[in-house]
Design a protein around this motif. Sequence first.
Motif, PDB file in Angstrom:
ATOM      1  N   GLN A  69       6.299  -5.703  -5.759  1.00  0.00           N
ATOM      2  CA  GLN A  69       5.202  -5.577  -6.552  1.00  0.00           C
ATOM      3  C   GLN A  69       4.433  -5.942  -6.391  1.00  0.00           C
ATOM      4  O   GLN A  69       3.452  -5.484  -7.364  1.00  0.00           O
ATOM      5  N   TYR A  70       4.102  -5.366  -4.580  1.00  0.00           N
ATOM      6  CA  TYR A  70       2.728  -5.349  -4.255  1.00  0.00           C
ATOM      7  C   TYR A  70       2.384  -3.800  -3.542  1.00  0.00           C
ATOM      8  O   TYR A  70       2.461  -3.915  -2.344  1.00  0.00           O
ATOM      9  N   PRO A  71       3.171  -2.823  -3.913  1.00  0.00           N
ATOM     10  CA  PRO A  71       2.908  -1.469  -3.463  1.00  0.00           C
ATOM     11  C   PRO A  71       2.356  -1.052  -2.098  1.00  0.00           C
ATOM     12  O   PRO A  71       2.313  -0.376  -1.635  1.00  0.00           O
ATOM     13  N   GLU A  72       0.823  -1.110  -2.903  1.00  0.00           N
ATOM     14  CA  GLU A  72      -0.902  -0.614  -2.238  1.00  0.00           C
ATOM     15  C   GLU A  72      -0.222  -1.304  -0.464  1.00  0.00           C
ATOM     16  O   GLU A  72      -0.930  -1.234   0.431  1.00  0.00           O
ATOM     17  N   GLN A  73      -0.547  -3.119  -0.546  1.00  0.00           N
ATOM     18  CA  GLN A  73      -0.284  -3.938  -0.006  1.00  0.00           C
ATOM     19  C   GLN A  73       0.539  -2.952   0.982  1.00  0.00           C
ATOM     20  O   GLN A  73       0.592  -3.136   2.453  1.00  0.00           O
ATOM     21  N   ALA A  74       1.943  -3.129   1.250  1.00  0.00           N
ATOM     22  CA  ALA A  74       3.125  -2.615   1.361  1.00  0.00           C
ATOM     23  C   ALA A  74       3.237  -1.334   1.974  1.00  0.00           C
ATOM     24  O   ALA A  74       3.065  -1.351   3.431  1.00  0.00           O
ATOM     25  N   TYR A  75       2.143  -0.073   1.534  1.00  0.00           N
ATOM     26  CA  TYR A  75       2.179   0.476   2.253  1.00  0.00           C
ATOM     27  C   TYR A  75       0.790   0.960   2.930  1.00  0.00           C
ATOM     28  O   TYR A  75       1.849   1.585   4.225  1.00  0.00           O
ATOM     29  N   ARG A  76      -0.057  -0.100   3.326  1.00  0.00           N
ATOM     30  CA  ARG A  76      -0.561  -0.532   4.095  1.00  0.00           C
ATOM     31  C   ARG A  76      -0.075  -0.627   5.471  1.00  0.00           C
ATOM     32  O   ARG A  76      -0.174  -0.827   6.364  1.00  0.00           O
ATOM     33  N   ALA A  77       0.811  -2.090   5.091  1.00  0.00           N
ATOM     34  CA  ALA A  77       1.423  -2.037   6.036  1.00  0.00           C
ATOM     35  C   ALA A  77       2.576  -1.660   6.620  1.00  0.00           C
ATOM     36  O   ALA A  77       2.913  -1.915   8.223  1.00  0.00           O
ATOM     37  N   ASN A  78       2.840  -0.891   6.025  1.00  0.00           N
ATOM     38  CA  ASN A  78       4.190  -0.409   6.563  1.00  0.00           C
ATOM     39  C   ASN A  78       4.163   1.534   6.681  1.00  0.00           C
ATOM     40  O   ASN A  78       5.180   1.244   6.940  1.00  0.00           O
TER      41      ASN A  78
END
Length: 281
Positions: A69-78
């Motif tokens: 649902q929040y790919p940009e946030q997930a990319y930053r974190a992961n």
Amino acid sequence: MKKVLVTGAGGFLGARVMEQWKGRYELCSFPKGFLNSADEAAVRQRILQERPQVILHAAALSDTGYCAQYPEQAYRANVQLPVWVAVAARDTGAKLLALSSDQVYAGTEQPGALPETLKLQPSNLYGRYKLEMEQRVQALCPEAVLLRASWMYDLPGYGLPIRGNLPLNLLQAAVHGRAVSFSRQDHRGVTYVRQVVECLDPAMELPGGVYNFGSSNACDMVETAEQFANAMGLSVEIDAAHWKRNLAMDGTKLAGYGIRLDTTQQGIRRCMEDYGLSAVL
């Protein structure tokens, strides 16, 4: 005493590392909430200030639905954050252990326990990001140890963070009279988090590379859920679905270095004993 920096120290795994390793290592962590907004320079500066000998990178966004649902946030974190940590580890000479996930195997058609050597194309975003993280961290920091963790669990207690995990889900279903659904064609290990923490200790000595790091499980997830429910004395309705997935990991490579995690069933018994319960499997 060896100095260890733990990222994600307030999370499910990190909090248990901080509790179980207390007094054995000089432990340090980032300030609460720091990683939510810190940029690469800030992360690097904190690591330079601490100068740890080992970095355990446990911080992540691990909810697969949230990541989708929040790919940009997930990319930053992961992806981005572990890459920043890897660069700092390389430049300071710290040994890096970074947590990956069994979700890198999502979409794999091969049956049975899966080795680290498979060519992968994860079917979900979280798995794709974790695989990219592994590849980029290894390229930057060849001595880094990438640990593909399975679904972990604990029971409520010790005053530590608890989140959605298999026994907790079953307990909540029993309390509220809800059914839970698992598939007879879903295969994966489910691992007692306290043993994961124990095995992270010898993992510091592993040579750089990718390792499966979770319990084996010869049972499907319907059987596994029934085993957990029986062990806890819960009456839970389990609906048997038939969608297909295989995240079962082959632990042979890790065992070659003397690190062996309990099977899922052994882990259930140990967890029940730790909490003073009598497991019935």
